[in-house]
Motif scaffolding. Structure first.
Motif, short mmCIF file in Angstrom:
data_model
loop_
_atom_site.label_atom_id
_atom_site.label_comp_id
_atom_site.label_asym_id
_atom_site.label_seq_id
_atom_site.Cartn_x
_atom_site.Cartn_y
_atom_site.Cartn_z
N THR A 92 -21.11 27.13 36.10
CA THR A 92 -21.12 26.04 35.56
C THR A 92 -18.89 25.92 35.60
O THR A 92 -18.71 25.61 36.92
CB THR A 92 -21.23 25.81 34.40
OG1 THR A 92 -20.30 26.42 33.34
CG2 THR A 92 -22.18 25.87 33.39
N VAL A 93 -18.38 26.11 35.26
CA VAL A 93 -16.99 25.89 34.97
C VAL A 93 -15.93 26.60 35.90
O VAL A 93 -15.03 26.49 36.65
CB VAL A 93 -15.87 26.09 33.55
CG1 VAL A 93 -16.20 24.65 32.49
CG2 VAL A 93 -15.53 27.24 33.11
N GLU A 94 -16.59 28.17 36.27
CA GLU A 94 -15.66 29.18 37.55
C GLU A 94 -14.88 28.80 37.27
O GLU A 94 -13.86 28.64 37.88
CB GLU A 94 -16.37 28.48 38.55
CG GLU A 94 -16.79 29.87 39.40
CD GLU A 94 -16.36 29.36 40.48
OE1 GLU A 94 -16.79 28.22 41.39
OE2 GLU A 94 -15.60 30.03 41.47
N PHE A 95 -13.68 29.31 36.01
CA PHE A 95 -12.86 29.06 35.10
C PHE A 95 -12.96 30.23 33.80
O PHE A 95 -13.38 30.21 33.33
CB PHE A 95 -12.57 27.73 34.51
CG PHE A 95 -11.11 27.27 34.71
CD1 PHE A 95 -10.25 27.16 36.21
CD2 PHE A 95 -10.62 26.85 33.92
CE1 PHE A 95 -8.63 26.33 36.11
CE2 PHE A 95 -8.58 26.74 33.57
CZ PHE A 95 -8.01 26.85 34.70
N PRO A 96 -11.69 30.98 33.62
CA PRO A 96 -11.10 31.04 32.39
C PRO A 96 -11.30 30.67 31.16
O PRO A 96 -11.14 29.25 31.36
CB PRO A 96 -9.55 32.16 32.88
CG PRO A 96 -9.14 31.86 34.09
CD PRO A 96 -10.20 30.41 34.95
N ASN A 129 -22.76 30.89 42.91
CA ASN A 129 -22.09 31.81 42.89
C ASN A 129 -22.83 33.54 42.36
O ASN A 129 -22.63 34.48 42.47
CB ASN A 129 -20.84 31.43 41.87
CG ASN A 129 -19.88 31.04 42.44
OD1 ASN A 129 -19.84 30.31 44.29
ND2 ASN A 129 -18.82 30.88 42.09
N ASP A 148 -10.79 31.64 28.50
CA ASP A 148 -9.73 30.91 27.23
C ASP A 148 -8.74 30.12 27.45
O ASP A 148 -7.58 29.78 26.48
CB ASP A 148 -9.32 32.61 26.93
CG ASP A 148 -8.27 33.10 28.62
OD1 ASP A 148 -9.13 33.68 29.67
OD2 ASP A 148 -6.96 32.65 28.48
N LEU A 149 -8.50 30.14 28.80
CA LEU A 149 -7.89 28.69 29.26
C LEU A 149 -8.19 26.73 29.23
O LEU A 149 -7.57 26.14 29.08
CB LEU A 149 -7.09 28.82 30.32
CG LEU A 149 -6.83 30.00 30.65
CD1 LEU A 149 -6.25 29.90 32.67
CD2 LEU A 149 -5.05 30.01 30.10
N ILE A 150 -9.77 26.99 28.63
CA ILE A 150 -10.30 25.61 28.03
C ILE A 150 -10.78 25.81 27.06
O ILE A 150 -11.19 26.45 26.10
CB ILE A 150 -11.70 26.17 28.98
CG1 ILE A 150 -11.78 25.64 30.67
CG2 ILE A 150 -12.34 25.36 28.85
CD1 ILE A 150 -12.76 25.94 31.11
N ILE A 165 -16.10 20.03 26.81
CA ILE A 165 -16.10 21.10 27.82
C ILE A 165 -16.74 22.48 27.46
O ILE A 165 -17.75 22.82 28.00
CB ILE A 165 -15.36 21.88 28.66
CG1 ILE A 165 -14.49 20.18 29.66
CG2 ILE A 165 -15.48 21.93 30.05
CD1 ILE A 165 -12.85 19.93 31.03
N VAL A 216 -21.08 21.13 28.72
CA VAL A 216 -21.07 22.13 30.03
C VAL A 216 -20.82 23.88 30.28
O VAL A 216 -21.67 24.14 31.54
CB VAL A 216 -18.96 21.96 30.78
CG1 VAL A 216 -19.08 22.23 32.71
CG2 VAL A 216 -18.82 20.54 30.70
N GLU A 233 -19.45 31.31 34.86
CA GLU A 233 -19.29 31.30 36.49
C GLU A 233 -20.23 30.26 36.71
O GLU A 233 -20.05 29.52 38.08
CB GLU A 233 -20.08 32.46 36.87
CG GLU A 233 -19.89 32.73 38.74
CD GLU A 233 -18.66 33.89 39.08
OE1 GLU A 233 -18.08 34.24 38.03
OE2 GLU A 233 -17.84 32.43 39.89
N ARG A 282 -10.87 21.78 25.44
CA ARG A 282 -11.01 21.32 24.96
C ARG A 282 -12.82 21.20 24.57
O ARG A 282 -13.73 22.24 25.25
CB ARG A 282 -11.65 20.03 26.17
CG ARG A 282 -10.34 19.28 26.57
CD ARG A 282 -10.31 17.90 28.00
NE ARG A 282 -11.45 17.31 28.06
CZ ARG A 282 -11.99 16.57 28.93
NH1 ARG A 282 -10.52 16.26 29.95
NH2 ARG A 282 -13.08 16.19 28.85
#
Lengths: 391, 391
Positions: free
Chosen positions: B37-41, B94, B43-45, B50, B54, B35, B47
């Protein structure tokens, strides 16, 4: 109409407070009248003009649920000195430090409405800019942090091709060495412009301009010159007055999206802090935000349906003649929930769907088209006025 | 030492969170890593750079009292991009919106200590400016709101004659029509200067420069040119970065007092928001405040002794080599409590006594002399190291 505060206008704050009975509640309300104004032992103040014009004034006091009382206190408009910083200070500055007292609502006066005219665009202005008359507006976010400018520009291009109305930076994109602000804004704005040339459908890019205050104006102007079309700012990080300063610039006139980062403390305690209505509705609206992002019920965050409706009422209900600030429910929303969200919020809403768009397929642009189609279906299906106050 | 974040330094935040067991606590801690840092699922990252550089990283997780867990999460220093706004966002942006998670502490790295060097003066600098080597520093406030510039100047003169070290504006004095900022600052600074000529004892006047951000720098420069000698600013009203910008001006170098107005929400919920240590200690210190005002236990506000000691540890305990920010207990303090306050806080403290000085007599100057004498007696009596962490 005395000598200190001749204008005669008074704004009013509504507080909920914990008290064992009416006498105790009235004593606490009286303390607020003093704390928020003279902050001085009242018995040592003998001047009738200060007592009559500067002290806060209890306008009403009534019982609320579960040992709480609801009191409305008015203040002379002159106490704010025409400054948003001081207006907010009068509303809740020191009293925010007391336990058991929550700021749940406030009103403004004509003089304050002139000093703080609110959103320039609001929902009608955004709809006109975007060429979307009816369905829910749609927003997505560029992420994850760690991508470079070219990669984010690629995502933005696909979102614009897919029909997203507003593409915002993730609020964690600042000016990191691996993704500098200027390089990102130029690349993304150019990519969105290419897509818009292709589709003919307007799309606004809202780069995150939250920054040290000595760089804020520069970033906003850079974004506007690059053709971004909107900006994103988090007042919890840089101050509500910084948002006001951006929303009232005379050389740059773009919609301002408000992000709630770091504002959770205000809403966390149910018997202290500020209501969702105030923190995410009235205050961003007063500062001139055109859209206010917040966590919708059922996502990654813990807000309730009642809190969201309270917030929306502050965002779009009557408030001194100010335009509405568009509610932007977010925080783990999914394409599948579009119909439900549209029902919940009715017409004046922008839905923010981030990561979930990347789960659909076969491409990001295709996911966006699915989202747009879902929002259009939901608008067609909307027959009845939606539930909730002010909607 | 990867490609995205080559510097290798990591700062760390400590959160307390509510969880039913270690597995649940670890899941929540993992959510924070994403939350903030990437604030993104996640499992979809895919790389690895990152994911490795990150994402936040759980450094430790241990049980705390009553169903709470304490977890320490580190972040690459590059994520802050050298900006205080974004540093604070990474620490708690967040996640502040989630229930049951409280930011209780954080550390900085050498790179952050260079970017944010902290207080210029601190306690030693203030003592040197004021010529007070040993006793508690003493502060009072100009009020009530409603008085004009000449009347406030009269009060300031008497306080300076009586030996007060720092005279601050009440934080409700802004630029009201009945007491304009410039008129007030000129009159009060001149009155204090006259008194100092008379007594030979230095005295700093700290006008409240909390203002719309486009007027902030102008007010600080006006205050410095008028000879005020210090400034007061409320970051809750104008933003923490505004405080930083004032504390790091190159053409004006004056002590900065931090006022807690509107920051109550952060500390109000005991299981969410921020600890007193963070909100009133570490953050103002990082931004460069030289003194931090807060409500001491037993006054008009509800903070506990433990909360005050937690705050003081953040203000003066070890923190990346930054100078201490002087704790300023306030909020309904009385002359009678000076000995108790001096014992509680030890040497590195400034006592702020406002309204109560006006209850003593026979004159305001005499009340101030009584206060100074009490602080001197308390310093003489102080034999033992005082209680509390870091003191």
């Amino acid at each position: 109409m005395g000598g200190l505060c001749p204008c005669g206008e008074r704004f009013a704050a509504t507080y909920e407070l914990t008290a064992g009975g009416e006498a105790a509640a009235r004593r606490i309300a009286g303390d607020i009248c003093i704390e928020q104004t003279v902050e001085f032992p009242a018995d040592l103040i003998t001047r009738p003009d200060i007592r009559g014009e500067v002290f806060g004034r209890i306008e009403s006091l009534e019982p609320a649920a579960r040992g709480r009382w609801r009191c409305r206190i008015s203040y002379a408009v002159e106490l704010a000195g025409g400054e948003l910083t001081q207006l907010v200070n009068v509303l809740f500055g020191n009293t925010s430090l007391k336990s058991g007292i929550r700021l749940v609502d406030f009103t403004i006066t004509p003089a304050l409405g002139q000093a703080f005219p609110g959103p320039r665009f609001g929902v009608a202005g955004l709809r006109a800019l975007l060429g979307v008359p009816k369905r829910a507006l749609l927003c997505s976010a560029l992420k994850p942090l760690g991508l470079g400018a070219a990669e984010l520009a690629g995502l933005a291009h696909d979102m614009a091709i897919g029909g997203i109305d507003v593409i915002k930076d993730d609020h964690g994109l600042a000016d990191q060495p691996f993704c500098r602000f200027e390089a990102r804004v130029e690349a993304v704005a150019a990519a969105v412009a290419r897509a818009v040339t292709n589709t003919g459908k307007p799309c606004l890019y809202a780069p995150n301009v939250t920054a040290p205050i000595d760089r804020l104006g520069t970033r906003v102007r850079f974004a506007a010159q690059a053709g971004a079309g909107a900006v994103l700012i988090a007042p919890g990080l840089v101050g509500l007055d910084a948002l006001r300063s951006v929303a009232s610039m005379t050389d740059v006139r773009v919609p301002v999206l408000c992000h709630p980062a770091l504002q959770g403390g205000y809403a966390a305690a149910t018997d202290a802090g500020m209501s969702h209505r105030v923190a995410y509705g009235l205050l961003p609206r007063l500062a001139g935000a055109d859209a206010t992002i917040f966590p919708h019920v059922g996502g990654r965050f813990g807000y309730t349906a009642d809190e969201c409706l309270d917030l929306v009422d502050g965002a779009i209900g009557p408030f001194g003649g100010l335009k509405p600030v568009v509610p932007v429910p977010a925080g783990g929303m999914t394409v599948e929930r579009v119909a439900e969200l549209a029902r919940f919020y009715g017409g004046e809403v922008m839905l923010l769907i981030g990561g979930d768009l990347h789960r659909h397929g076969p491409t990001l642009a295709a996911s966006c088209r699915t989202l747009v189609a879902a929002a259009e279906r939901a608008a067609d299906e909307r027959r009845e006025p939606p539930p909730g106050p002010g909607l």
